[in-house]
Design a protein around this motif. Structure first.
Motif, PDB file in Angstrom:
ATOM      1  N   GLY A  78      32.326  39.125  34.253  1.00 32.17           N
ATOM      2  CA  GLY A  78      32.905  40.268  33.540  1.00 32.17           C
ATOM      3  C   GLY A  78      34.402  40.115  33.369  1.00 32.17           C
ATOM      4  O   GLY A  78      34.959  40.363  32.294  1.00 32.17           O
ATOM      5  N   ARG A  79      35.074  39.696  34.424  1.00 35.27           N
ATOM      6  CA  ARG A  79      36.522  39.461  34.364  1.00 35.27           C
ATOM      7  C   ARG A  79      36.830  38.296  33.437  1.00 35.27           C
ATOM      8  O   ARG A  79      37.796  38.325  32.680  1.00 35.27           O
ATOM      9  N   LEU A  80      36.010  37.267  33.476  1.00 34.53           N
ATOM     10  CA  LEU A  80      36.175  36.119  32.585  1.00 34.53           C
ATOM     11  C   LEU A  80      36.113  36.577  31.130  1.00 34.53           C
ATOM     12  O   LEU A  80      36.973  36.213  30.322  1.00 34.53           O
ATOM     13  N   HIS A  81      35.118  37.399  30.805  1.00 37.24           N
ATOM     14  CA  HIS A  81      35.002  37.909  29.434  1.00 37.24           C
ATOM     15  C   HIS A  81      36.199  38.776  29.060  1.00 37.24           C
ATOM     16  O   HIS A  81      36.758  38.635  27.965  1.00 37.24           O
ATOM     17  N   LEU A  82      36.586  39.676  29.931  1.00 34.18           N
ATOM     18  CA  LEU A  82      37.707  40.566  29.655  1.00 34.18           C
ATOM     19  C   LEU A  82      38.975  39.783  29.362  1.00 34.18           C
ATOM     20  O   LEU A  82      39.634  39.980  28.330  1.00 34.18           O
ATOM     21  N   GLU A  83      39.315  38.880  30.233  1.00 36.04           N
ATOM     22  CA  GLU A  83      40.547  38.101  30.069  1.00 36.04           C
ATOM     23  C   GLU A  83      40.437  37.100  28.916  1.00 36.04           C
ATOM     24  O   GLU A  83      41.409  36.861  28.204  1.00 36.04           O
ATOM     25  N   GLY A  84      39.255  36.512  28.737  1.00 34.72           N
ATOM     26  CA  GLY A  84      39.066  35.569  27.629  1.00 34.72           C
ATOM     27  C   GLY A  84      39.204  36.244  26.279  1.00 34.72           C
ATOM     28  O   GLY A  84      39.811  35.699  25.350  1.00 34.72           O
ATOM     29  N   ARG A  85      38.655  37.449  26.137  1.00 39.36           N
ATOM     30  CA  ARG A  85      38.772  38.200  24.880  1.00 39.36           C
ATOM     31  C   ARG A  85      40.217  38.580  24.610  1.00 39.36           C
ATOM     32  O   ARG A  85      40.695  38.481  23.474  1.00 39.36           O
ATOM     33  N   ARG A  86      40.914  39.022  25.647  1.00 38.00           N
ATOM     34  CA  ARG A  86      42.330  39.381  25.476  1.00 38.00           C
ATOM     35  C   ARG A  86      43.159  38.170  25.061  1.00 38.00           C
ATOM     36  O   ARG A  86      43.998  38.255  24.164  1.00 38.00           O
ATOM     37  N   ALA A  87      42.932  37.060  25.726  1.00 34.52           N
ATOM     38  CA  ALA A  87      43.677  35.844  25.391  1.00 34.52           C
ATOM     39  C   ALA A  87      43.345  35.392  23.969  1.00 34.52           C
ATOM     40  O   ALA A  87      44.233  34.959  23.226  1.00 34.52           O
ATOM     41  N   GLY A  88      42.077  35.509  23.591  1.00 36.88           N
ATOM     42  CA  GLY A  88      41.693  35.148  22.229  1.00 36.88           C
ATOM     43  C   GLY A  88      42.419  35.993  21.188  1.00 36.88           C
ATOM     44  O   GLY A  88      42.877  35.480  20.166  1.00 36.88           O
TER      45      GLY A  88
END
Length: 173
Positions: free
Chosen positions: A104-114
């Motif tokens: 979940g954290r991976l998705h959250l941070e990955g989407r923000r970085a994207g």
């Protein structure tokens, strides 16, 4: 473009600091060419090329099944994850993570970085064209303004159709 690549690399490094279980991060264009990378122990060109190919297939799969534009792709291996996130229309962010990462954290941070990298890539694309299109300002030619005619407000027929009517009934005896 070098300033944009430096800004993208800085974003990838901040991302790795926010998610300690990341073992690598890279940004690539949709053709699979590296824009910036922080992937120790992994060949970034190979990962970017494979990401470009996989992204194209995943986008086709999403489109064919009616799911819309590709947003992200997650691959889980025995030792961890490879997560790819869309970064606008022209780039992707690929993250390598340990198996114990909070997905979940991976998705959250990955989407923000994207989203941030998409802004950086888009600014790099628009900067050269802005410089070319910024010519000395010339006054716009005066144009005669056409007289405006007033338009009557349309009648709302729904209100008339649904409003209760008061009808009188008379009876004759």
């Amino acid at each position: 473009m070098a300033a944009v690549q430096d800004a993208i690399l800085e974003e990838l490094r901040r991302l790795r600091a926010r998610v300690p279980q990341l073992t690598g991060a890279l940004a690539a264009d949709t053709d699979g060419l590296v824009l910036a990378q922080d992937t120790p122990g992994v060949d970034p060109q190979t990962v970017a090329a494979l990401t470009g190919t996989t992204r194209a297939l995943a986008a086709q799969l999403a489109d064919e099944t009616g799911q819309g534009d590709l947003r992200e792709l997650l691959v889980r291996g025995v030792y961890g994850y490879v997560a790819t996130y869309a970064a606008g229309a022209g780039a992707v962010v690929t993250l390598l993570a340990q198996d114990r990462v909070n997905v979940g954290r991976l998705h959250l941070e990955g989407r923000r970085a994207g989203a941030r990298i998409a802004e950086l890539v888009d600014s790099a694309v628009t900067e050269p064209t802005e410089a070319i299109t910024k010519a000395p300002a010339k006054p716009a030619p005066a144009r005669a303004r056409a007289a405006r005619t007033s338009r009557a407000k349309p009648v709302d027929t729904r209100a008339a159709a649904t409003a209760p009517t008061a009808a009188r009934t008379t009876t004759e005896s």
